[in-house]
Design a protein around this motif. Structure first.
Motif, PDB file in Angstrom:
ATOM      1  N   LEU A  61       5.566  -4.585  -7.866  1.00 21.21           N
ATOM      2  CA  LEU A  61       5.475  -6.125  -8.429  1.00 21.21           C
ATOM      3  C   LEU A  61       5.855  -7.442  -8.250  1.00 21.21           C
ATOM      4  O   LEU A  61       5.527  -8.550  -7.317  1.00 21.21           O
ATOM      5  N   LYS A  62       6.899  -6.613  -7.307  1.00 26.72           N
ATOM      6  CA  LYS A  62       7.867  -7.992  -6.387  1.00 26.72           C
ATOM      7  C   LYS A  62       7.190  -7.812  -4.553  1.00 26.72           C
ATOM      8  O   LYS A  62       7.124  -9.717  -4.378  1.00 26.72           O
ATOM      9  N   GLN A  77       9.825   3.778 -12.410  1.00 30.14           N
ATOM     10  CA  GLN A  77       9.628   2.230 -12.475  1.00 30.14           C
ATOM     11  C   GLN A  77      10.182   1.250 -11.598  1.00 30.14           C
ATOM     12  O   GLN A  77       9.877   0.577 -11.453  1.00 30.14           O
ATOM     13  N   ALA A  78      11.547   2.420 -10.685  1.00 28.07           N
ATOM     14  CA  ALA A  78      12.264   1.080  -9.702  1.00 28.07           C
ATOM     15  C   ALA A  78      10.973   0.881  -8.806  1.00 28.07           C
ATOM     16  O   ALA A  78      11.238  -0.106  -7.818  1.00 28.07           O
ATOM     17  N   TYR A  95       0.885  -1.247  -0.221  1.00 32.25           N
ATOM     18  CA  TYR A  95       0.232   0.041   0.106  1.00 32.25           C
ATOM     19  C   TYR A  95       0.590   0.848   0.083  1.00 32.25           C
ATOM     20  O   TYR A  95       0.670   1.891  -1.221  1.00 32.25           O
ATOM     21  N   THR A  96       1.586   1.098   0.975  1.00 31.13           N
ATOM     22  CA  THR A  96       2.642   2.411   1.201  1.00 31.13           C
ATOM     23  C   THR A  96       3.660   2.906  -0.303  1.00 31.13           C
ATOM     24  O   THR A  96       3.952   3.685  -1.276  1.00 31.13           O
ATOM     25  N   LEU A  97       3.892   1.430  -1.365  1.00 35.16           N
ATOM     26  CA  LEU A  97       4.285   1.991  -2.164  1.00 35.16           C
ATOM     27  C   LEU A  97       3.601   2.189  -3.719  1.00 35.16           C
ATOM     28  O   LEU A  97       3.539   3.450  -4.521  1.00 35.16           O
ATOM     29  N   GLU A  98       2.706   1.988  -3.220  1.00 33.33           N
ATOM     30  CA  GLU A  98       1.237   2.610  -4.180  1.00 33.33           C
ATOM     31  C   GLU A  98       0.916   3.670  -4.045  1.00 33.33           C
ATOM     32  O   GLU A  98       0.737   4.933  -5.181  1.00 33.33           O
ATOM     33  N   ALA A  99       1.066   4.298  -2.759  1.00 33.27           N
ATOM     34  CA  ALA A  99       0.762   5.636  -2.575  1.00 33.27           C
ATOM     35  C   ALA A  99       2.154   6.020  -3.099  1.00 33.27           C
ATOM     36  O   ALA A  99       2.062   7.441  -3.579  1.00 33.27           O
TER      37      ALA A  99
END
Length: 502
Positions: A387-388, A380-381, A345-349
């Motif tokens: 995705l991982k 991208q990173a 959720y944090t990465l999506e934010a």
């Protein structure tokens, strides 16, 4: 002139009832014809078809006339016989006057014969009394004397010792914890009549007799040669004879109300009778206690076996769960799954934030601008990392498992790990619940087994007799005399009946 039957019939038919017709017919018939039997028969025959009831009534009149005629004839014959008897008495009176001396001589002979008959009857009566006395002596008096001599002089004395026992159960509520009392239920069961009957059956059993033979050698006591022949057991006895004699010497009674067991044992010595009663009581107590202990042990052994199996299942469930956690280096898979989900959720934010910044830069800068390129690379990173992380949550690949069904690979998805962990955890909880229930059942069974133990309590210790209880001399002699008198009377009646029939 008498009227013809036809005219009489026509006049009588007009009447209504049979009796009225009969009375009218009698008035219309002359007295001579009314008493003439042939005329009445003709009259009845004429009425047979027209009025059968009136015909039957006329025949009744005919029968009455016949009976009256017979009665008159019988009276005439009786008068003739009376006249003949009077004439015969007159003739005999005349002959008696002529033969008076002969009659006196006959009378004296008759009186002499009567006196002889009276003497014969008196002698027969005296002879009958003598025979009765002789029969009473041989069939009653002599046997009573012999039996009395045996009872008073020869019969050996038998002493009887008594003991009272009762089957009881312990009060488990007195020593039971309150929580265990709730598990086992309130109240204590009271032994029933079956327990007393069980003790009685064992006392009468062949096992008890074998034990007494081993401990006391009762066969030697009961076959003692100093005891009279009719009271002792034969030296050459069989097992059946010994058992029957034992049943005669030992008596067990149960009070229906109090369920107290009364044991009475007879012997030819007071000390031996007391020892015999004491040994029987102790062995019966051992038997009742053994039955209770065996039942309790068998019940507890079964519950313990079931408890051990449940405990093994609990240990296996614990081992499986620990092995799964060690393999995947997890302390709490649920917390780790939540953490990975929170990272996603944090990465999506972050991606959304940087995407909005990139959109703002592209409006004022070209795509090849260093800031735009750097922001694209960062996005991208972050997407690659997202995705991982998502692959970790949704990877469905499952590796090999060990013999216990535990996965051996470390690249399981979080969802698979959580599912397997939940399965192992549920299995552990069920095993724990089964273990808890089994533990409670084991404790309850232990308490119930303790409550069901039964003990044979001595109410009255075996007594040491001072006086012999048997034989009961007065009672035996009186009963024997009455039986002989009854049999003698029956025999006399049978013989008298046989003579009467002859």
């Amino acid at each position: 002139m008498s009227e013809s039957p036809t005219n009489t019939v026509e006049k009588a038919v007009d009447k209504k009832t049979t009796e009225q017709k009969f009375i009218e017919l009698r008035e219309l018939t002359s007295p001579k014809d009314w008493n003439a039997i042939p005329h009445l028969k003709e009259l009845a025959a004429s009425f047979l078809e027209k009025d059968k009831a009136l015909s039957d009534r006329i025949l009744v009149r005919v029968n009455n006339l016949n009976k009256a005629k017979e009665n008159r004839r019988e009276g005439e014959r009786e008068r003739e016989r009376e006249l003949k008897r009077e004439r015969g008495q007159e003739i005999e009176g005349r002959r008696g006057a002529e033969k008076l001396p002969v009659a006196a001589e006959s009378l004296s002979k008759i009186q002499s014969n009567r006196s002889k008959i009276s003497e014969l009857k008196a002698k027969a009566k005296e002879k009958g009394k003598q025979q009765l006395k002789t029969s009473l002596f041989w069939f009653v008096a002599l046997p009573v004397l012999l039996f009395s001599f045996y009872q008073i002089v020869i019969a050996s004395e038998r002493y009887e010792s008594r003991a009272k026992l009762i089957v009881q159960q312990p009060d488990g509520m007195a020593t039971m914890d309150a929580s265990m009392a709730l598990l086992s239920g309130f109240g204590v069961s009271v032994p029933g009549a079956s327990d007393a009957e069980l003790a009685k059956a064992y006392i009468y059993s062949k096992d008890m007799l074998d034990y007494l033979l081993t401990e006391l050698n009762i066969d030697q006591h009961y076959t003692n040669g100093n005891v009279d022949y009719f009271s002792r057991l034969e030296s050459q006895y069989s097992q059946e004879d010994l058992y029957d004699f034992y049943r005669k010497m030992v008596n067990v009674e149960i009070d229906e109300k109090s369920l107290v067991i009364l044991i009475s044992a007879q012997a030819f010595a007071p000390e031996f009778s007391q020892k015999l009663t004491e040994t029987i009581s102790q062995r019966a107590e051992w038997y009742i206690n053994k039955i209770g202990n065996d039942l309790a042990e068998s019940q507890l052994a079964f519950i313990r076996g079931e408890h051990i199996r449940v405990e093994e299942k609990l240990l296996t469930a614990k081992h499986n769960l620990l092995f799964f956690q060690d393999k995947h280096s997890l302390l709490d898979p649920e917390a780790e799954g939540l953490a990975i989900q929170q990272i996603a959720y944090t990465l999506e934010a972050q991606i959304a934030e940087r995407q909005s910044a990139l959109n703002a830069l592209t409006t004022i800068m070209s795509e090849k601008a260093p800031q735009v390129v750097a922001l694209n690379n960062e996005i991208q990173a972050i997407e690659k990392q997202l995705l991982k992380e998502r692959s970790r949550l949704s990877n469905n690949q499952i590796g090999l498992t060990d013999p216990n069904g535990i996965p051996q690979v470390r690249d399981l998805s979080v969802g698979a790990i959580l599912a397997k962990y939940a399965e192992l955890k549920i299995g552990l909880e069920l095993a724990l619940q089964a273990f808890t229930s089994s533990q409670i059942s084991l404790e309850k069974a232990r308490i119930e087994a303790y409550r069901k133990l039964k003990y044979l309590v001595v109410v009255e210790t075996p007594t040491l007799p001072e006086d012999n209880a048997f034989p009961k001399v007065t009672y035996n002699i009186t009963l024997f005399t009455l039986l002989l008198l009854m049999l003698f009377g029956i025999g006399r009646l049978v013989l008298a009946t046989i003579k009467e029939l002859k």
